[in-house]
Scaffold this motif. Sequence first.
Motif, PDB file in Angstrom:
ATOM      1  N   ASN A 161     -18.025  -3.606 -14.528  1.00  0.00           N
ATOM      2  CA  ASN A 161     -19.069  -4.753 -14.337  1.00  0.00           C
ATOM      3  C   ASN A 161     -19.395  -4.767 -12.840  1.00  0.00           C
ATOM      4  O   ASN A 161     -20.657  -5.637 -12.534  1.00  0.00           O
ATOM      5  CB  ASN A 161     -18.749  -6.006 -14.952  1.00  0.00           C
ATOM      6  CG  ASN A 161     -18.484  -5.897 -16.485  1.00  0.00           C
ATOM      7  OD1 ASN A 161     -19.065  -4.834 -17.065  1.00  0.00           O
ATOM      8  ND2 ASN A 161     -18.021  -6.902 -17.265  1.00  0.00           N
ATOM      9  N   ASN A 162     -18.794  -4.426 -11.708  1.00  0.00           N
ATOM     10  CA  ASN A 162     -19.262  -4.578 -10.372  1.00  0.00           C
ATOM     11  C   ASN A 162     -19.634  -3.304 -10.033  1.00  0.00           C
ATOM     12  O   ASN A 162     -20.118  -3.434  -8.623  1.00  0.00           O
ATOM     13  CB  ASN A 162     -17.911  -5.118  -9.832  1.00  0.00           C
ATOM     14  CG  ASN A 162     -17.736  -6.606 -10.037  1.00  0.00           C
ATOM     15  OD1 ASN A 162     -18.485  -7.401  -9.801  1.00  0.00           O
ATOM     16  ND2 ASN A 162     -16.490  -6.784 -10.446  1.00  0.00           N
ATOM     17  N   ILE A 163     -20.075  -2.246 -10.796  1.00  0.00           N
ATOM     18  CA  ILE A 163     -20.619  -1.197 -10.237  1.00  0.00           C
ATOM     19  C   ILE A 163     -22.131  -1.401 -10.464  1.00  0.00           C
ATOM     20  O   ILE A 163     -22.648  -1.270 -11.755  1.00  0.00           O
ATOM     21  CB  ILE A 163     -20.301   0.240 -11.066  1.00  0.00           C
ATOM     22  CG1 ILE A 163     -18.793   0.237 -10.711  1.00  0.00           C
ATOM     23  CG2 ILE A 163     -20.998   1.365 -10.527  1.00  0.00           C
ATOM     24  CD1 ILE A 163     -18.081   1.391 -11.672  1.00  0.00           C
ATOM     25  N   LYS A 164     -22.876  -1.810  -9.347  1.00  0.00           N
ATOM     26  CA  LYS A 164     -24.019  -2.296  -9.683  1.00  0.00           C
ATOM     27  C   LYS A 164     -25.414  -1.404  -9.333  1.00  0.00           C
ATOM     28  O   LYS A 164     -26.545  -1.498  -9.933  1.00  0.00           O
ATOM     29  CB  LYS A 164     -24.396  -3.427  -8.520  1.00  0.00           C
ATOM     30  CG  LYS A 164     -23.178  -4.559  -8.755  1.00  0.00           C
ATOM     31  CD  LYS A 164     -23.471  -5.458 -10.052  1.00  0.00           C
ATOM     32  CE  LYS A 164     -22.615  -6.599 -10.199  1.00  0.00           C
ATOM     33  NZ  LYS A 164     -22.661  -7.247 -11.161  1.00  0.00           N
ATOM     34  N   TYR A 165     -25.118  -0.093  -8.795  1.00  0.00           N
ATOM     35  CA  TYR A 165     -26.224   0.804  -8.364  1.00  0.00           C
ATOM     36  C   TYR A 165     -25.968   2.071  -9.005  1.00  0.00           C
ATOM     37  O   TYR A 165     -24.666   2.477  -8.916  1.00  0.00           O
ATOM     38  CB  TYR A 165     -26.508   0.863  -6.961  1.00  0.00           C
ATOM     39  CG  TYR A 165     -27.691   1.543  -6.318  1.00  0.00           C
ATOM     40  CD1 TYR A 165     -28.897   1.047  -6.716  1.00  0.00           C
ATOM     41  CD2 TYR A 165     -27.504   3.133  -5.969  1.00  0.00           C
ATOM     42  CE1 TYR A 165     -29.767   1.926  -6.324  1.00  0.00           C
ATOM     43  CE2 TYR A 165     -28.481   3.615  -5.582  1.00  0.00           C
ATOM     44  CZ  TYR A 165     -29.558   2.930  -5.707  1.00  0.00           C
ATOM     45  OH  TYR A 165     -30.828   3.915  -5.166  1.00  0.00           O
ATOM     46  N   LYS A 166     -26.883   2.785  -9.801  1.00  0.00           N
ATOM     47  CA  LYS A 166     -26.723   3.956 -10.206  1.00  0.00           C
ATOM     48  C   LYS A 166     -28.048   4.921  -9.551  1.00  0.00           C
ATOM     49  O   LYS A 166     -28.893   4.577  -9.264  1.00  0.00           O
ATOM     50  CB  LYS A 166     -27.036   4.173 -11.574  1.00  0.00           C
ATOM     51  CG  LYS A 166     -26.266   3.181 -12.480  1.00  0.00           C
ATOM     52  CD  LYS A 166     -24.833   3.497 -12.644  1.00  0.00           C
ATOM     53  CE  LYS A 166     -23.868   2.428 -13.549  1.00  0.00           C
ATOM     54  NZ  LYS A 166     -22.686   2.718 -13.821  1.00  0.00           N
TER      55      LYS A 166
ATOM     56  N   LYS B 218     -14.269  -5.330 -17.243  1.00  0.00           N
ATOM     57  CA  LYS B 218     -14.783  -6.826 -16.597  1.00  0.00           C
ATOM     58  C   LYS B 218     -14.449  -6.895 -15.186  1.00  0.00           C
ATOM     59  O   LYS B 218     -15.459  -7.141 -14.533  1.00  0.00           O
ATOM     60  CB  LYS B 218     -13.801  -7.850 -17.248  1.00  0.00           C
ATOM     61  CG  LYS B 218     -14.180  -9.161 -16.812  1.00  0.00           C
ATOM     62  CD  LYS B 218     -13.484 -10.365 -17.633  1.00  0.00           C
ATOM     63  CE  LYS B 218     -11.933 -10.264 -17.398  1.00  0.00           C
ATOM     64  NZ  LYS B 218     -11.382 -11.466 -18.322  1.00  0.00           N
TER      65      LYS B 218
END
Length: 331
Positions: A17-22, A13
């Motif tokens: 969930n705060n890893i936004k970019y791949k 959570k």
Amino acid sequence: MQIGKLPNEVLKKAVFNNIKYKRKEVIQGAAIGMDNAIIDFGDNICVMSTDPITGATKDIGRLAIHISCNDVASSGAEPIGVLLTILVPPNTTEDDIHYIMKEAGNASKELNVEIMGGHTEVTDAVNRVVLSTTVVGKQRKEKMLNPDNIKVGHKVLMTKYAGIEGTSILANELEDYLKDKIDKSQVEEAKSMGKFISVVKEGIICGEIGVDYMHDITEGGVLGAVWEGAMAIGKGIKIYEHLIPIKDVTKRIAHILEIDPYRLISSGSMLIITSDDKVPIIEKRLKLEGIKVTVIGEVIEKGVYVEKNDNIEEIVPPYSDELYKALSILN
């Protein structure tokens, strides 16, 4: 919050969930039960891992190098370099830093790993020495482990013994507390277990053999690693407590400190999942290196269970490691 790694539900959570970019080059990123990040470099992959040392005050230079190299080896990769960050409180002496680096330098030489750089700082943000290492490893892409190959019936193995790191740390940190409760020879045996903390050799060997999954057994112990392993492979696992190899001295110390030795940090042990036909190959190769390996269970359709005393119990997600409960005696 409890001392130790974040609980997995909080990790998902508040962190994942705060890893936004791949990026497409990152083959494997942050995930429960996965020890490393893996980056695609064409025919080769770069395997990376980072870890702090927070539960020990003795032998931390050596521990810092081994712990992160163990993670890289859980992908079957060869560790090649380490970045080492050292944060020390103002009362630290130059001799203290010299000793930490001497330990780290000797450990890196043992593992054929270079300390490539890092950061060293005196700060009042910490009240004792904190070390953090980032390790870089290399591997041929075709040797990548593939948990998707795992099927029901695959065997679950572990190397060496449960609670290796925890037993060593507790004997070193609580020696005065333990010395009138167990024999001196047992205290010395427990302290010496730290020399078995590396899983680099078995990781590289099993990577060459082509196992499907490996996980360095750290915080949460054997039971925690099994639960995380089940999450990583997307299937169930059942293990048998009586098959888990554990030293008598670990059991004795756990009994005295009223902790569960199967949930005690166990760097030095590798969890391995592979097909039946590869088990004898692994046993033969590791025996030649003097490394004990034991089949402790198998993959099932769903659920995570341990059978003990003819009863089957569900394995719950890992929580604060038993090490921290035991070390609270110091306070």
